[in-house]
Design an enzyme around this catalytic site. Structure first.
Site, PDB file in Angstrom:
ATOM      1  CB  ALA A  19       2.836  20.937 -46.561  1.00 47.12           C
ATOM      2  CB  ALA A  21       0.578  27.995 -46.653  1.00 47.55           C
ATOM      3  N   GLY A  23       4.752  29.780 -48.327  1.00 48.01           N
ATOM      4  CA  GLY A  23       5.242  29.860 -49.697  1.00 48.01           C
ATOM      5  C   GLY A  23       6.701  30.259 -49.867  1.00 48.01           C
ATOM      6  CB  SER A  24       9.597  30.710 -47.620  1.00 49.69           C
ATOM      7  OG  SER A  24       9.464  29.484 -46.952  1.00 49.69           O
ATOM      8  CG  ASP A  70      -6.212  16.087 -45.781  1.00 50.25           C
ATOM      9  OD1 ASP A  70      -5.010  15.768 -45.931  1.00 50.25           O
ATOM     10  OD2 ASP A  70      -6.856  15.824 -44.754  1.00 50.25           O
ATOM     11  CG  ASP A  88       9.020  22.541 -45.636  1.00 53.14           C
ATOM     12  OD1 ASP A  88       9.934  21.978 -45.003  1.00 53.14           O
ATOM     13  OD2 ASP A  88       8.692  23.727 -45.458  1.00 53.14           O
ATOM     14  CB  CYS A 141      11.928  22.961 -38.993  1.00 52.95           C
ATOM     15  SG  CYS A 141      10.252  23.264 -38.474  1.00 52.95           S
TER      16      CYS A 141
HETATM   17  C1  SAM Z   1       6.237  23.588 -42.337  1.00 52.07           C
HETATM   18  S1  SAM Z   1       4.785  24.336 -42.899  1.00 52.07           S
HETATM   19  C2  SAM Z   1       5.170  24.595 -44.608  1.00 52.07           C
HETATM   20  C3  SAM Z   1       6.080  25.770 -44.855  1.00 52.07           C
HETATM   21  C4  SAM Z   1       6.250  26.066 -46.344  1.00 52.07           C
HETATM   22  N1  SAM Z   1       6.733  24.907 -47.084  1.00 52.07           N
HETATM   23  C5  SAM Z   1       7.189  27.234 -46.583  1.00 52.07           C
HETATM   24  O1  SAM Z   1       8.370  27.005 -46.840  1.00 52.07           O
HETATM   25  O2  SAM Z   1       6.742  28.371 -46.501  1.00 52.07           O
HETATM   26  C6  SAM Z   1       3.666  22.987 -43.005  1.00 52.07           C
HETATM   27  C7  SAM Z   1       2.348  23.286 -43.696  1.00 52.07           C
HETATM   28  O3  SAM Z   1       1.605  22.056 -43.756  1.00 52.07           O
HETATM   29  C8  SAM Z   1       0.242  22.408 -43.819  1.00 52.07           C
HETATM   30  N2  SAM Z   1      -0.565  21.210 -43.569  1.00 52.07           N
HETATM   31  C9  SAM Z   1      -0.874  20.630 -42.387  1.00 52.07           C
HETATM   32  N3  SAM Z   1      -1.658  19.541 -42.576  1.00 52.07           N
HETATM   33  C10 SAM Z   1      -1.825  19.422 -43.923  1.00 52.07           C
HETATM   34  C11 SAM Z   1      -2.538  18.516 -44.760  1.00 52.07           C
HETATM   35  N4  SAM Z   1      -3.236  17.484 -44.247  1.00 52.07           N
HETATM   36  N5  SAM Z   1      -2.509  18.721 -46.099  1.00 52.07           N
HETATM   37  C12 SAM Z   1      -1.812  19.756 -46.637  1.00 52.07           C
HETATM   38  N6  SAM Z   1      -1.127  20.641 -45.889  1.00 52.07           N
HETATM   39  C13 SAM Z   1      -1.132  20.481 -44.553  1.00 52.07           C
HETATM   40  C14 SAM Z   1       0.123  23.514 -42.780  1.00 52.07           C
HETATM   41  O4  SAM Z   1      -1.049  24.294 -43.018  1.00 52.07           O
HETATM   42  C15 SAM Z   1       1.438  24.289 -43.008  1.00 52.07           C
HETATM   43  O5  SAM Z   1       1.213  25.386 -43.849  1.00 52.07           O
END
Ligand code: SAM
Length: 214
Positions: A19, A21, A23-24, A70, A88, A141
């Site tokens: 997960a 985006a 992207g940090s 997904d 994450d 978080c």
């Molecule tokens: C906490 S954020 C991730 C932050 C990222 N790791 C960073 O450090 O920039 C959680 C991410 O999970 C993604 N997400 C939610 N449901 C998902 C799924 N079923 N499959 C993949 N990604 C998913 C969201 O779009 C979101 O970008």
């Protein structure tokens, strides 16, 4: 950020950021790998993938492949091939309240219950995508045990080993080993809770797991 430090991806390895985006943590891991090996940076959201893509280009991360799927299906796409996996996870974000009051306005028990089902499914898919012996970090978080220890417990129930770790310079607390009268595996104490008042940061939860070869 702490989750990549705990996962510790090495140059030349094959890494999944399930997960990813915006992207940090992907970009941090890319640098830790000295831009060698490959990171598959996956996310489900097209708009967030735009941000992921521009951050990866801006930071010159030449070892990252972007994938939109997904995450619950990821092991069906790739099989058991990754040396290390970062999940994450999407969460109720209560650890971000000191930065954004919106997180508290959004929070409710229904959200926690709904999102914990998604987290568990993502965690199982992430675990399945690991090579035998591979390492995985599960992080959020938020503080809700349903989104943290109970998700990790579902992996322990599938044979995952919880690995002890420390983050140098960061004060942490042990993960819970009991919640609402339900006893969890003792090894859940090796997972770490990072409360905002401990280090003057946002709140976080981190677990390190190993896929035990069968
Ligand atoms: C906490 S954020 C991730 C932050 C990222 N790791 C960073 O450090 O920039 C959680 C991410 O999970 C993604 N997400 C939610 N449901 C998902 C799924 N079923 N499959 C993949 N990604 C998913 C969201 O779009 C979101 O970008």
């Amino acid at each position: 950020m702490a989750p990549p430090v705990v996962l510790n991806p090495r140059p030349g390895e094959l890494i999944l950021d399930l997960a990813a985006a915006p992207g940090s943590k992907t970009t941090q891991m890319s640098e830790m790998m000295e831009w060698r090996g490959t990171i598959v940076a996956n996310d489900v959201s097209p708009s967030r993938i735009n941000a992921l893509s521009s951050n990866i280009q801006r930071m010159g991360c030449m070892n990252v492949v972007i994938n939109r799927a997904d995450g619950r299906r990821i092991h069906r796409i790739y099989g058991e091939i990754f040396d290390r996996v970062l999940l994450d996870a999407p969460c109720s974000s209560i650890g971000q309240v000191r930065r954004s009051w919106e997180a508290l306005k959004r929070w409710n028990q229904n959200l926690v219950e709904r999102i914990s089902v998604l987290q568990r499914d993502l965690a199982i898919a992430a675990y399945k995508a690991l090579k035998p012996g591979g390492l995985m970090v599960y992080s959020t978080c938020t503080f809700d045990p349903e989104e943290n220890e109970l998700v990790v417990q579902s992996l322990v129930n599938r044979g995952a080993e919880v690995v002890k770790f420390d983050i140098p310079g960061l004060k942490t607390r042990e993960g819970l080993v009991e919640w609402e009268g339900v006893k969890l595996d003792d090894s859940l104490a090796y997972t770490r809770r990072i409360y905002p008042h401990l280090n003057d940061t946002e709140g976080f939860y981190i677990a390190l797991l190993r896929k035990v070869p069968i």
